[in-house]
Write an enzyme that holds these catalytic residues in place. Sequence first.
Site: not given
Ligand code: DQA
Length: 144
Positions: A9, A17, A22, A73, A76, A97, A99, A106
Amino acid sequence: MKVLVINGPNLNMLGVRNPKVYGTATYAELVDYIERKAKDLCIDVRVIQSNSEGDLVTAIQQAYKVYDGIVLNAAAYTHTSVAILDALEAVSIPTVEVHLSDIARREEFRHHSFVSLYAFKTIKGFGFEGYAMALEELIKHNNL
Ligand code: DQA
């Protein structure tokens, strides 16, 4: 090797965003980046995104016997979804995984990851490059 890249999401909102976290590149640019890297690595890749937890679970289930690896990824849902963890365990597909941000640096609620309980590797804080690193990890893993 066939790899499914699954984005959760709000990743479709990249570029709009929270750019401090990001960056300013868009989701379309991320997909383009992943597809180019996969081509360089001779990986047959499909990149999908959904804002819905059920769709992510279904995508993982449908990957069974179709894909050799998953890059996930879960955004959330990483921090909340037992259903996604259960789907990964059900299909037993090697998963990395990813991110974009470093979730360990964070807010506290981002420190726990259900996906990490299954993934053989977690890559965080490398932005787009994390996806290329994940593809390379899957190649290494599949050659073991
Ligand atoms: C995320 C980190 C998550 O905590 C966040 O909710 C995201 C993006 C990242 O790619 O850094 O939506 O997965």
